[in-house]
Each structure stands twice: as structure tokens, then as C-alpha cells.
Write a protein that holds these residues in place. Sequence first.
Motif, short mmCIF file in Angstrom:
data_model
loop_
_atom_site.label_atom_id
_atom_site.label_comp_id
_atom_site.label_asym_id
_atom_site.label_seq_id
_atom_site.Cartn_x
_atom_site.Cartn_y
_atom_site.Cartn_z
N VAL A 112 0.84 -1.20 0.00
CA VAL A 112 0.00 0.00 0.00
C VAL A 112 0.88 1.25 0.00
CG1 VAL A 112 -1.70 1.32 1.33
CG2 VAL A 112 -2.02 -1.14 0.97
N ALA A 113 1.97 1.25 0.75
CA ALA A 113 2.89 2.39 0.75
C ALA A 113 3.46 2.64 -0.65
CB ALA A 113 4.02 2.17 1.76
N LEU A 114 3.84 1.58 -1.35
CA LEU A 114 4.35 1.73 -2.70
C LEU A 114 3.28 2.31 -3.63
CD1 LEU A 114 6.36 -1.61 -3.11
CD2 LEU A 114 7.31 0.71 -2.97
N LEU A 115 2.05 1.85 -3.45
CA LEU A 115 0.97 2.38 -4.28
C LEU A 115 0.70 3.85 -3.97
CD1 LEU A 115 -1.06 1.61 -6.49
CD2 LEU A 115 -2.73 1.35 -4.67
N LEU A 116 0.81 4.24 -2.71
CA LEU A 116 0.64 5.65 -2.35
C LEU A 116 1.68 6.51 -3.08
CD1 LEU A 116 -0.06 5.40 1.46
CD2 LEU A 116 -1.62 6.27 -0.28
N ASP A 117 2.91 6.03 -3.13
CA ASP A 117 3.95 6.77 -3.86
C ASP A 117 3.55 6.97 -5.32
OD1 ASP A 117 5.52 6.90 -1.57
OD2 ASP A 117 6.84 5.25 -2.18
N GLU A 118 3.05 5.94 -5.94
CA GLU A 118 2.62 6.02 -7.33
C GLU A 118 1.39 6.92 -7.49
OE1 GLU A 118 2.62 4.71 -11.49
OE2 GLU A 118 4.13 4.74 -9.93
N ALA A 119 0.41 6.73 -6.61
CA ALA A 119 -0.84 7.48 -6.71
C ALA A 119 -0.62 8.97 -6.53
CB ALA A 119 -1.85 6.97 -5.68
N PHE A 120 0.17 9.33 -5.52
CA PHE A 120 0.38 10.74 -5.21
C PHE A 120 1.57 11.33 -5.96
CE2 PHE A 120 -1.73 10.03 -0.81
CZ PHE A 120 -2.97 10.10 -1.40
N GLY A 121 2.28 10.49 -6.70
CA GLY A 121 3.40 10.93 -7.53
C GLY A 121 2.97 10.97 -8.99
N ALA A 122 3.34 9.96 -9.73
CA ALA A 122 3.13 9.92 -11.18
C ALA A 122 1.66 10.07 -11.59
CB ALA A 122 3.70 8.62 -11.75
#
Length: 179
Positions: A112-122
Motif C-alpha cells: 500500500v505504501a508503494l501504491l501511495l507513492d505512485e498514486a500521489f506521484g506519477a
Amino acid sequence: MPDLDRLQLHPPSSADLPALLAFELENRAYFENWVTARAPSYYHQEAIAAAIEQAQREREQDRAYQYLAKLDGQIIGRVNLTGVTRPYFNKAALGYRIGERFGGRGYATRVVALLLDEAFGALDLWRLEATARPQNLGSVAVMQRNGFHQYGKSEQAMFFQNTWSDLLYFERRNTQAMV
């Protein structure tokens, strides 16, 4: 303690078909204890191939983003963003599932943390929403450890496994986008 730094998220591709089918078959009964069951027809190569193609189309259309969580190339889970709503809201709904033999070791929290990086980044999303049943203590903990907060509860909102269940609603905002 598992090496959580080796976890990676990858959009599903046709090359993942055999491993994804094996993952779904291996975890079918386990997942059905926590989430609504997929149709029996889903558990065949043709259906998995169609699901991968659909995931690719939805990604291209900015409607949903599916990822396979892989540890050293092995699928250990799935995580997705669905219901992408743009403009004005820039939000999506978070969902995930981790294979039974990988549970309780921190993988879900890291995925979920990795997905947050993607969601709120790229992906430039501003808000993610998630839903969990109160009895799914693991999912509630994963949400809390990733900075989600509960903003609501509905009583007897879901008829699952022949009983009514409450639902808890969580959200996480991209505070960088709010300045």
C-alpha cells in the motif's frame, strides 16, 4: 523479518498470465473469506487473459490502475486503484489482496505504501478512499499504518457470507497537492 525493500509493483501483462492464474487459484478460498467471490469462470486462462487486457485498457483510459505485487519476481499480491475520478476530485478507490502465505509479515503495509507513492506521484491523485469490514483487523491496521483515517461507518451495509456486516470508510489525502 522479510526484506520489504525487494517488493515491487508492476502493471499486469500477458507474460504474467500463468503466474497470475496460479496465484488466484492458490488463494481463491482464502480471498473468499474476506472479499466477495469471483465468478467460477474467472479461474481459467481465457478469463485471466481478458482481465489483463481490460486492466491495460483501463490504464490507458485513466479509469483504473492495477498492479501485481512481486517479491523477487514472484506474485505475492495485487493492489489497484479503481473508480479514478478526474477532474476536480482526482481521487480513486484503493483495493488490495495479499496471498495467504505472505500475510502477517508486513507485505500488505509495504504494498500500500508503494501504491501511495505512485498514486500521489506519477498519477497525481489527491485522495484515496478504501473500505474494510470491522472484523478485517489486518486491513484496518494496514490503512492506519499508511496514514489513512476513518471518516465514516455504515451499519449492516454488506450482506457477506450469509450475514450483514458493517463497513468502515477510510481516506488518505495527498497533502502536497493541497498546498
